[in-house]
Write an enzyme that holds these catalytic residues in place. Structure first.
Site, PDB file in Angstrom:
ATOM      1  N   GLU A 122      -1.616   0.771  13.528  1.00 26.61           N
ATOM      2  CA  GLU A 122      -2.818   1.176  12.787  1.00 26.61           C
ATOM      3  C   GLU A 122      -4.081   0.900  13.596  1.00 26.61           C
ATOM      4  OE1 GLU A 122      -4.814   0.484   8.374  1.00 26.61           O
ATOM      5  OE2 GLU A 122      -3.370  -0.982   9.135  1.00 26.61           O
ATOM      6  N   GLU A 154       0.859  -1.185   0.000  1.00 26.71           N
ATOM      7  CA  GLU A 154       0.000   0.000   0.000  1.00 26.71           C
ATOM      8  C   GLU A 154       0.896   1.236   0.000  1.00 26.71           C
ATOM      9  OE1 GLU A 154      -3.922   1.651   2.399  1.00 26.71           O
ATOM     10  OE2 GLU A 154      -3.092  -0.322   2.852  1.00 26.71           O
ATOM     11  N   HIS A 160       1.693   3.159  11.695  1.00 23.95           N
ATOM     12  CA  HIS A 160       0.719   4.109  11.180  1.00 23.95           C
ATOM     13  C   HIS A 160       0.744   5.305  12.126  1.00 23.95           C
ATOM     14  CE1 HIS A 160      -1.461   1.987   8.048  1.00 23.95           C
ATOM     15  NE2 HIS A 160      -2.420   2.897   8.074  1.00 23.95           N
TER      16      HIS A 160
END
Length: 920
Positions: A718, A448, A739
């Protein structure tokens, strides 16, 4: 008195003198040991082409002044000196000269053709390009302008032109490319010269999308373009351009990808040269405004681990972004394989969160002695690396982790006596470092690594304190505007996920991020340039809100990753997505109105202020009751209404009280996702519930900010539970251990706990208001403001709080001490003694008649019960921790009558009786 100009600033990447515009913003930092020093004027002296230009500034302006001299021309080299005069009449010496180099090209000056491998045999084939040229005189200056749709590194006569990596970075390649402007004068020599360029695909050839939808977006093969401008001492100019005369050849890199990793065969060398193909030209590149990506740090192996399956894994002690550098010796053809992951799962490399990203590098030895290798055109997010195929005995000193990210100046620090909170803040810093690599990404490890707009929207204030991110985000905002379609901001920038769709709190980055740059850096230039983008986004979402002025019923991410959302459905939050959406319609309309007013666009300021008020009233009428309840009775809903100033003072307090009550009912565990988490602590603090905010901050049970810290996290996760307490990775298909979004809590640590914030844009006036938290002995924040270093520290001393502050020259500060006293002070060092707030009363006796609210507010009692249940009934202990609603209207005895038999109840009562005895 000592007075000097310590630093002259100019809009250039960190560590560079090269500017991207003919009229760069400039400024300076003054230092004086006189308390309350203010500038009354300044003189600026620019030396350019043997000519001296002078300019005088009246007043205290010293930050981001518009260029007052004639515009620079391409390749101009100038020096700028400044001296200042104080309000007391004292005059400083001239500053050291600040070199300024014009790194841009003139209109029409870019004439390079774009070249690529003529007949590639593989997808995204790495290659080496080359040409030769002759120098026949004394060279005054040689400048290389180069770009790629892909990534490159150039060498002149075998010497690298700079220390950058992954040039030129990631932009929307179809519409915007960036060139480096590199001074290579010292590398060219009289006679024959050779230029070689190593080229790979990286972002330009990667497959984007999820699962089976992943596909190329930009190119199948990397492309390169450059021109070398040689200026001779006799006035002649020679230009060497990329064109059909260049050659290409395969090199030692046999495969390279950001997600897959890099394969390098040291036996191959570079040979079999053949003509390049001239291909479709790249968009005319612009000069770089963002910082360079560089190798920043190198970490040694912290531990060598043999896993249960017998594999060798290296632990570097820190989740980081970069790659490995190895020193290895062995037989020709030996293949060393390096696999990367952020965590171990039950002792083995935890690769499931990487999804389709192989994150694997392979090095094939040449066999000619000690070989040193580091992958060049990839990066990984990892703490652990599995080593396979190492020849002989592995010496951990032969392997290190090279940390890479955009090279921004560090500007902010925080410290506290609370060890877990200190580590939390350190995790935030490392999360930023890992994800600020060319663009602000969501994560750096899986398939990603995209510039999600929602993540940076909530994190921009934190980032702006910790590092000088102005140029980094300035560049990214240019891409955001490019990728807007009819005003709609895509989910990610650069957009590689298909047609742009609107989502609240994500697209609002168009309004929020430029505002943050103005508030933190006094950057009115970026705000002005981005105003049309901001307005276009606001018009779109106001249109969605219709006559009702409520954005309802459309796709939203909502309060993404609310901890109660199912692992596979992260948007199913407790707070209605319509509440989030409408709150952000108000937010963007309000920020657009404020920006218009700053820019002197009065009619637009009135228009958008009127729209914001209409949305605010509609929000209150639809979602807020007269008694101060939200229709979504959840923490994020209350936090939005409070922090966005959407309710009047009377209802604000009622909302804050209910927010605090909900927080206690939830056991002081976090109940918010990406939208609510950055603002809940502000909502609690503003409504007088600092004690609740303290409990929420210091909670260690899942979900909480400190739960990952207790699990050994070294970056922000995250998900609140990216790793479960038993060491199993969260079962969701989407989880990352790096994250930064939930790390937005750090901005509250800086502004509120330590008490250092800008009171006016760019810290021209500073707000000092520390909040000593119960259980903390001290806290400190320091920040390199555009005026110099500001610092606030508080510490407990008996019944008092000692507050110390440093206010930079040419600024002043509004001070609110913990006991409520207020001061206004000028520059210099200051110290105050404040009465400490009264501690909470000691808890009383506890027993079956105690309410559940009393139990959760009594940490010792709560822990005692959990320990007893954990020994006797582990499943019930887990249910007690995770599912109890800590109400003031239900007693412990009433709860246990439903949960426990007589024997466990008696064991709990005995433990509580012992606790009461110890207290008495």
């Amino acid at each position: 008195m000592s007075l000097r100009v310590a630093r002259v600033t100019v809009d250039a990447p960190h560590g560079s003198d090269t500017v991207a515009t003919a009229t760069p913003a400039i400024g300076w930092v003054s230092e004086s040991d006189a308390r309350g020093w203010m500038q009354s004027g300044a003189e600026l002296e620019l030396e350019l082409d043997g000519e001296t230009q002078m300019h005088r500034v009246g007043g205290r302006d010293s930050v981001r002044l518009r260029w007052p001299f004639r515009p620079l021309q391409p390749r101009d080299e100038a020096t700028l000196r400044v001296r200042v005069t104080g309000s007391d009449g004292a005059v400083s010496p001239w500053s050291e000269p600040r070199r300024i180099v014009a790194g841009f090209l003139a209109d029409g000056e870019w004439t390079a053709r774009t070249i690529a491998v003529a007949a590639p045999t593989t997808y995204a084939e790495p290659a080496t390009l080359r040409t030769t040229f002759s120098v026949d005189g004394e060279v005054r200056r040689a400048t290389l302008y180069a770009t790629a749709v892909g990534v490159y590194q150039a060498a002149f006569n075998g010497e690298e032109v700079d220390d950058q990596v992954l040039k030129p970075g990631w932009t929307p390649f179809h519409t915007r490319t960036v060139h480096e402007s590199t001074d290579v004068t010292a590398l060219v020599r009289s006679g024959e010269n050779a230029v070689t360029v190593r080229l790979a695909g990286a972002w330009a050839t990667e497959h984007y999308g999820f699962r089976e939808n992943a596909a190329p977006v930009y190119e199948e093969q990397p492309r390169f373009a450059a021109q070398l401008l040689i200026e001779y001492a006799d006035g002649r100019v020679q230009t060497v351009r990329t064109d059909e005369s260049w050659q290409s050849a395969p090199n030692e890199v046999t495969a390279s990808g950001l997600y897959a990793g890099e394969d390098h065969d040291a036996r191959r060398g570079t040979s079999d040269w053949s003509p390049v193909a001239v291909v479709a030209d790249v968009p005319v590149p612009g000069a770089r405004v963002s910082p360079f990506v560089r190798r920043i740090e190198e970490l040694p192996v912290a531990e060598v681990i043999t896993t249960p399956s017998g594999r060798t894994v290296l632990d570097f002690g820190q989740n980081l972004v970069g790659r490995l550098r190895i020193r290895v010796q062995g037989a020709s053809g030996t293949v060393v394989t390096l696999r990367h992951a952020e965590v171990l799962e039950h002792g083995e490399l935890g690769t499931r969160p990487l999804r389709a990203a192989a994150a694997t590098d392979r090095y094939t030895l040449a066999g000619d002695g000690v070989e040193v290798w580091e992958p060049e055109f990839t990066f990984h997010g990892f703490r652990y690396a599995e080593i396979d195929g190492w020849p002989g005995v592995l010496d951990p000193a032969d392997i290190s982790a090279v940390v890479i990210h955009s090279d921004m100046e560090r500007t902010g620090w925080f410290d506290t006596s609370h060890e877990l909170v200190r580590q939390l803040h350190q995790n935030v810093v490392w999360g930023l470092r890992g994800n600020f690599l060319s663009v602000p990404t969501d994560c750096p490890q899986r398939d990603e690594r995209l510039g999600w707009t929602g993540d940076i929207q909530v994190f921009a204030p934190t980032a702006s304190f910790l590092y000088d991110v102005r140029g980094f985000l300035d560049s990214w905002l240019r891409d955001l505007e490019i990728d807007q379609v009819d005003g709609v901001v895509p989910f990610v920038v650069p957009n590689v996920l298909g047609p742009a769709r609107a989502a609240a709190a994500w697209g609002d980055a168009a309004a929020v991020v430029p505002t943050v740059l103005y508030e933190r850096f006094a950057d009115l230039d970026t705000l002005e340039r981005q105003f049309d983008s901001m307005r276009a986004w606001t018009d779109v979402i106001v249109g969605y809100s219709g006559d009702r002025r409520l954005w309802e019923g459309m796709f939203q991410f909502g309060d993404w990753l609310d901890p109660d959302a199912p692992p596979q459905h992260p948007a199913k939050a407790k707070t209605s997505a319509d509440i989030v959406a409408t709150a952000y319609v108000f937010r963007s309309a309000d920020l657009t109105a404020r920006a218009a007013a700053l820019l002197g666009r009065e009619s637009e300021a009135r228009e958008y202020a009127g729209i914001a008020e209409e949305v605010r009233r509609a929000f209150v009428a639809e979602y807020v009751t007269e008694s101060g309840r939200m229709v979504s009775d959840a923490q994020t809903a209350y936090s939005l209404a409070i922090v966005f100033d959407m309710v009047d003072e009377s209802r604000r307090q009622a909302l804050g009280d209910r927010l605090a009550e909900l927080t206690r009912l939830g056991g002081y565990r976090i109940g918010t996702g990406f939208v609510g988490t950055p603002i809940i602590q502000d909502a609690l603090t503003r409504t007088g519930h600092l004690d609740t905010a303290t409990r929420l901050l210091t909670q260690t049970e899942n979900p909480s900010w400190l739960y990952p810290v207790t699990m050994g996290a070294t970056t922000i996760w995250e998900r609140w539970d990216s790793m479960l307490p038993d060491g199993t990775i969260n079962p969701g298909q989407m989880t990352s251990f790096n994250h930064y979004a939930l790390g937005a809590i750090a901005d509250w640590l800086h502004r509120t706990v330590a008490g250092l914030a800008p009171a006016t844009p760019g810290y021209a006036r500073i707000a000092i208001e520390p909040h000593p938290l119960e259980g903390f002995d001290d806290a400190e924040a320091s920040h390199l403001t555009p005026y110099g270093e500001a610092r606030v520290r508080w510490q407990r001393s008996g019944e008092s709080i000692i507050v110390e502050a440093t206010v930079p020259a040419n600024t002043d500060a509004d001070v609110v001490l913990p006991d409520g006293r207020r001061h206004t002070v000028g520059s210099g060092s200051h110290r105050w003694t404040s009465a400490a707030l009264a501690p909470r009363p000691e808890p009383g006796e506890v027993g079956p008649e105690s309410t559940l609210a009393q139990i959760i507010d009594d940490s010792e009692a709560y822990q005692a019960i959990v320990e007893v249940l954990g020994e006797l009934r582990p499943a019930i202990a887990e249910d007690f921790r995770d599912n109890t609603e800590w109400s003031p209207r239900l007693t412990l005895g009433e709860l246990f009558a439903r949960l426990l038999g007589p024997e466990p109840r008696a064991a709990v009562e005995r433990r509580l009786t012992a606790l009461n005895t110890a207290r008495s």
